[in-house]
Design an enzyme around this catalytic site. Sequence first.
Site, PDB file in Angstrom:
ATOM      1  N   GLY A 125     -13.997  -5.794   1.636  1.00 18.10           N
ATOM      2  CA  GLY A 125     -13.915  -5.355   0.242  1.00 18.10           C
ATOM      3  C   GLY A 125     -12.525  -5.335  -0.361  1.00 18.10           C
ATOM      4  N   THR A 126     -11.692  -6.303   0.030  1.00 15.52           N
ATOM      5  CA  THR A 126     -10.390  -6.401  -0.641  1.00 15.52           C
ATOM      6  C   THR A 126     -10.171  -7.816  -1.141  1.00 15.52           C
ATOM      7  OG1 THR A 126      -7.987  -6.173  -0.451  1.00 15.52           O
ATOM      8  CG2 THR A 126      -9.168  -6.738   1.589  1.00 15.52           C
ATOM      9  N   SER A 127      -9.541  -7.907  -2.326  1.00 14.79           N
ATOM     10  CA  SER A 127      -9.232  -9.228  -2.878  1.00 14.79           C
ATOM     11  C   SER A 127      -8.060  -9.862  -2.116  1.00 14.79           C
ATOM     12  CB  SER A 127      -8.899  -9.125  -4.367  1.00 14.79           C
ATOM     13  OG  SER A 127      -7.827  -8.219  -4.547  1.00 14.79           O
ATOM     14  N   ASP A 133      -9.243   7.027  -2.545  1.00 17.14           N
ATOM     15  CA  ASP A 133     -10.344   7.907  -2.949  1.00 17.14           C
ATOM     16  C   ASP A 133     -10.746   8.933  -1.886  1.00 17.14           C
ATOM     17  OD1 ASP A 133     -11.834   6.358  -1.089  1.00 17.14           O
ATOM     18  OD2 ASP A 133     -12.526   4.993  -2.649  1.00 17.14           O
ATOM     19  N   CYS A 138      11.442  22.850  -7.380  1.00 20.95           N
ATOM     20  CA  CYS A 138      12.607  22.538  -8.214  1.00 20.95           C
ATOM     21  C   CYS A 138      12.257  22.443  -9.709  1.00 20.95           C
ATOM     22  CB  CYS A 138      13.257  21.218  -7.746  1.00 20.95           C
ATOM     23  SG  CYS A 138      12.319  19.753  -8.217  1.00 20.95           S
ATOM     24  N   ASN A 152      -7.419   2.178  -0.109  1.00 21.89           N
ATOM     25  CA  ASN A 152      -8.096   3.046  -1.081  1.00 21.89           C
ATOM     26  C   ASN A 152      -7.462   4.426  -1.150  1.00 21.89           C
ATOM     27  OD1 ASN A 152      -9.708   0.881  -1.334  1.00 21.89           O
ATOM     28  ND2 ASN A 152     -11.472   1.725  -0.245  1.00 21.89           N
ATOM     29  N   HIS A 179      -1.905   3.325   0.469  1.00 23.05           N
ATOM     30  CA  HIS A 179      -1.475   3.499  -0.921  1.00 23.05           C
ATOM     31  C   HIS A 179      -1.572   4.958  -1.367  1.00 23.05           C
ATOM     32  CE1 HIS A 179      -2.247  -1.057  -1.751  1.00 23.05           C
ATOM     33  NE2 HIS A 179      -1.148  -0.837  -1.057  1.00 23.05           N
ATOM     34  N   ALA A 239     -20.592  -4.567   1.121  1.00 26.56           N
ATOM     35  CA  ALA A 239     -20.239  -3.800   2.324  1.00 26.56           C
ATOM     36  C   ALA A 239     -21.378  -2.854   2.729  1.00 26.56           C
ATOM     37  CB  ALA A 239     -18.964  -3.007   2.051  1.00 26.56           C
ATOM     38  N   CYS A 249       6.530  15.602  -5.946  1.00 33.55           N
ATOM     39  CA  CYS A 249       7.574  15.856  -6.930  1.00 33.55           C
ATOM     40  C   CYS A 249       8.308  14.560  -7.257  1.00 33.55           C
ATOM     41  CB  CYS A 249       8.547  16.893  -6.368  1.00 33.55           C
ATOM     42  SG  CYS A 249       9.883  17.266  -7.528  1.00 33.55           S
TER      43      CYS A 249
HETATM   44  C1  BJW Z   1     -16.969  -5.806  -2.631  1.00 27.99           C
HETATM   45  C2  BJW Z   1     -17.985  -5.136  -3.222  1.00 27.99           C
HETATM   46  C3  BJW Z   1     -18.898  -4.592  -2.361  1.00 27.99           C
HETATM   47  C4  BJW Z   1     -16.786  -5.834  -4.798  1.00 27.99           C
HETATM   48  N1  BJW Z   1     -18.747  -4.745  -1.080  1.00 27.99           N
HETATM   49  N2  BJW Z   1     -16.750  -5.979  -1.361  1.00 27.99           N
HETATM   50  C5  BJW Z   1       4.900 -10.517  -1.855  1.00 27.99           C
HETATM   51  C6  BJW Z   1       4.395 -11.549  -2.612  1.00 27.99           C
HETATM   52  C7  BJW Z   1       3.987 -11.343  -3.924  1.00 27.99           C
HETATM   53  C8  BJW Z   1       4.098 -10.101  -4.526  1.00 27.99           C
HETATM   54  C9  BJW Z   1       4.595  -9.062  -3.773  1.00 27.99           C
HETATM   55  C10 BJW Z   1       5.004  -9.279  -2.461  1.00 27.99           C
HETATM   56  N3  BJW Z   1       5.444  -8.093  -1.959  1.00 27.99           N
HETATM   57  C11 BJW Z   1       5.330  -7.141  -2.930  1.00 27.99           C
HETATM   58  C12 BJW Z   1       4.827  -7.718  -4.038  1.00 27.99           C
HETATM   59  C13 BJW Z   1       4.569  -7.018  -5.342  1.00 27.99           C
HETATM   60  C14 BJW Z   1       3.281  -6.231  -5.332  1.00 27.99           C
HETATM   61  C15 BJW Z   1       2.128  -7.218  -5.167  1.00 27.99           C
HETATM   62  O1  BJW Z   1       1.541  -7.369  -4.115  1.00 27.99           O
HETATM   63  N4  BJW Z   1       1.754  -7.874  -6.256  1.00 27.99           N
HETATM   64  C16 BJW Z   1       0.679  -8.861  -6.236  1.00 27.99           C
HETATM   65  C17 BJW Z   1      -0.500  -8.301  -7.036  1.00 27.99           C
HETATM   66  C18 BJW Z   1       1.206 -10.135  -6.808  1.00 27.99           C
HETATM   67  N5  BJW Z   1       3.282  -5.225  -4.299  1.00 27.99           N
HETATM   68  C19 BJW Z   1       3.893  -4.075  -4.470  1.00 27.99           C
HETATM   69  O2  BJW Z   1       4.484  -3.810  -5.503  1.00 27.99           O
HETATM   70  C20 BJW Z   1       3.838  -3.071  -3.330  1.00 27.99           C
HETATM   71  N6  BJW Z   1       5.144  -2.599  -3.089  1.00 27.99           N
HETATM   72  C21 BJW Z   1       6.041  -3.270  -2.384  1.00 27.99           C
HETATM   73  O3  BJW Z   1       5.773  -4.228  -1.699  1.00 27.99           O
HETATM   74  O4  BJW Z   1       7.306  -2.762  -2.482  1.00 27.99           O
HETATM   75  C22 BJW Z   1       8.386  -3.469  -1.876  1.00 27.99           C
HETATM   76  C23 BJW Z   1       9.582  -2.530  -1.888  1.00 27.99           C
HETATM   77  C24 BJW Z   1      10.307  -2.387  -0.739  1.00 27.99           C
HETATM   78  C25 BJW Z   1      11.422  -1.526  -0.748  1.00 27.99           C
HETATM   79  C26 BJW Z   1      11.751  -0.824  -1.908  1.00 27.99           C
HETATM   80  C27 BJW Z   1      11.013  -0.966  -3.062  1.00 27.99           C
HETATM   81  C28 BJW Z   1       9.904  -1.827  -3.055  1.00 27.99           C
HETATM   82  C29 BJW Z   1       3.026  -1.847  -3.716  1.00 27.99           C
HETATM   83  C30 BJW Z   1       1.605  -2.174  -4.003  1.00 27.99           C
HETATM   84  C31 BJW Z   1       0.873  -0.921  -4.508  1.00 27.99           C
HETATM   85  C32 BJW Z   1      -0.514  -1.256  -5.020  1.00 27.99           C
HETATM   86  N7  BJW Z   1      -0.982  -0.167  -5.785  1.00 27.99           N
HETATM   87  C33 BJW Z   1      -2.344  -0.205  -6.274  1.00 27.99           C
HETATM   88  C34 BJW Z   1      -2.561   1.077  -7.124  1.00 27.99           C
HETATM   89  C35 BJW Z   1      -2.652   2.300  -6.198  1.00 27.99           C
HETATM   90  C36 BJW Z   1      -2.768   3.554  -6.953  1.00 27.99           C
HETATM   91  C37 BJW Z   1      -4.022   3.613  -7.781  1.00 27.99           C
HETATM   92  O5  BJW Z   1      -5.150   3.537  -7.254  1.00 27.99           O
HETATM   93  O6  BJW Z   1      -3.900   3.775  -8.985  1.00 27.99           O
HETATM   94  O7  BJW Z   1      -3.260  -0.230  -5.174  1.00 27.99           O
HETATM   95  S1  BJW Z   1      -2.750  -1.675  -7.174  1.00 27.99           S
HETATM   96  C38 BJW Z   1      -4.410  -1.798  -6.595  1.00 27.99           C
HETATM   97  O8  BJW Z   1      -4.556  -3.001  -5.803  1.00 27.99           O
HETATM   98  C39 BJW Z   1      -4.591  -0.624  -5.626  1.00 27.99           C
HETATM   99  C40 BJW Z   1      -5.356  -1.262  -4.515  1.00 27.99           C
HETATM  100  O9  BJW Z   1      -5.219  -0.497  -3.321  1.00 27.99           O
HETATM  101  C41 BJW Z   1      -4.762  -2.640  -4.433  1.00 27.99           C
HETATM  102  C42 BJW Z   1      -5.644  -3.669  -3.745  1.00 27.99           C
HETATM  103  O10 BJW Z   1      -6.807  -3.867  -4.459  1.00 27.99           O
HETATM  104  P1  BJW Z   1      -8.166  -4.124  -3.674  1.00 27.99           P
HETATM  105  O11 BJW Z   1      -8.509  -2.926  -2.874  1.00 27.99           O
HETATM  106  O12 BJW Z   1      -8.094  -5.400  -2.966  1.00 27.99           O
HETATM  107  O13 BJW Z   1      -9.208  -4.145  -4.889  1.00 27.99           O
HETATM  108  P2  BJW Z   1      -9.613  -5.369  -5.855  1.00 27.99           P
HETATM  109  O14 BJW Z   1     -10.238  -4.779  -7.054  1.00 27.99           O
HETATM  110  O15 BJW Z   1      -8.477  -6.295  -6.051  1.00 27.99           O
HETATM  111  O16 BJW Z   1     -10.688  -6.173  -5.022  1.00 27.99           O
HETATM  112  C43 BJW Z   1     -11.973  -5.655  -4.712  1.00 27.99           C
HETATM  113  C44 BJW Z   1     -12.643  -6.612  -3.761  1.00 27.99           C
HETATM  114  O17 BJW Z   1     -13.867  -6.047  -3.378  1.00 27.99           O
HETATM  115  C45 BJW Z   1     -12.956  -7.991  -4.388  1.00 27.99           C
HETATM  116  O18 BJW Z   1     -12.593  -9.003  -3.461  1.00 27.99           O
HETATM  117  C46 BJW Z   1     -14.475  -7.962  -4.566  1.00 27.99           C
HETATM  118  O19 BJW Z   1     -15.075  -9.247  -4.371  1.00 27.99           O
HETATM  119  C47 BJW Z   1     -14.881  -7.020  -3.467  1.00 27.99           C
HETATM  120  N8  BJW Z   1     -16.100  -6.290  -3.692  1.00 27.99           N
HETATM  121  N9  BJW Z   1     -17.783  -5.211  -4.634  1.00 27.99           N
HETATM  122  C48 BJW Z   1     -17.686  -5.428  -0.591  1.00 27.99           C
HETATM  123  N10 BJW Z   1     -19.984  -3.932  -2.872  1.00 27.99           N
HETATM  124 ZN    ZN Z   2      10.742  19.190  -6.627  1.00 26.94          ZN
END
Ligand code: BJW
Ligand code: ZN
Length: 269
Positions: A215-217, A119, A178, A117, A143, A259, A151
Amino acid sequence: MIPPTEGGGRGHGRPAGEPGLARAAELIRDARRIVVVTGAGVSAESGVPTFRGREGLWRDHRPEDLATPAAFHRDPRLVWEWYEWRRSLVGECSPNPAHRALAELQVRKEADILTQNVDGLHALALERVGADGVVEARLLELHGSLFRLRCTACSWETSSREPVDASSEATLPHCPECGALARPGVVWFGEALDRGVLEEAFRLASSADTCLVVGTSAVVQPAASLPLATARAGGVVVEVNPEPTPLTNLAAVSLRGSAGEVLPRLLEG
Ligand code: BJW
Ligand code: ZN
């Protein structure tokens, strides 16, 4: 009440009714090193939108239009506008009972939190728990943070809760070192996570005997592999989520529920 579930895998999963809760509480109580991996669901009850699912941010916005370096390069004003909307929304939100229960676990059992998160609510909860003295537990924001700016050209970065004026490209924040455009200090798709943070997260996950996943997918890598690191090193995984996830079959216990409702009961005393 926590409704029943199919429970976890590895041959010793438990249903998530009262016996599941009791078994999970026992695992946490007996744990010597706990890591907690959290996602957007932990903050849902604070009013912070999740990403996926019916009410999620990706329902109305395509990630590739807003959360990639290419999107920022194409239209920095649009991307900043979206982030500023989220910064002001999150700025109004407070930690919920799930954040508080986890902050108490950080203090009581030195549990480390590895959060996806951006936040800042885990940090706020820890401040508010009012821990006397030094808290040994770590909080790693995998993240980044909505309240960091960095920058696009040099290594300058800062923490800031000041509103960003996204009405035009000229009013967007710029680097004081810069002069280049500043960007939100978060990790977008296709970007590497901070190397030091990631190495530390995997070190903590693989040296823990218990990984609590909340709370993560569990679809975004590399964060989704942290509980696997605990399991591979012989530890157990406990999951809390209203829905099943790709980690459910790995979990010794998977508790179906929110949660904010489950964690205070799971982690009491
Ligand atoms: C409740 C609830 C309640 C509801 N109580 N629960 C290997 C395999 C496949 C793909 C990849 C791989 N390695 C890398 C990738 C690509 C990509 C990726 O994973 N893609 C998949 C989606 C297919 N990963 C990346 O690009 C990462 N980078 C990387 O690996 O770089 C490699 C590299 C190396 C060297 C040089 C260059 C590159 C980076 C990932 C960054 C993710 N960014 C985001 C945005 C952050 C900024 C922002 O906020 O704007 O992060 S995307 C978004 O998803 C955000 C979150 O942190 C992240 C995870 O989501 P999360 O937290 O799981 O939320 P939800 O909405 O998915 O799920 C909510 C859950 O809560 C659900 O299960 C509900 O049921 C539950 N819930 N209410 C408890 N009350
Ligand atoms: Zn700069």
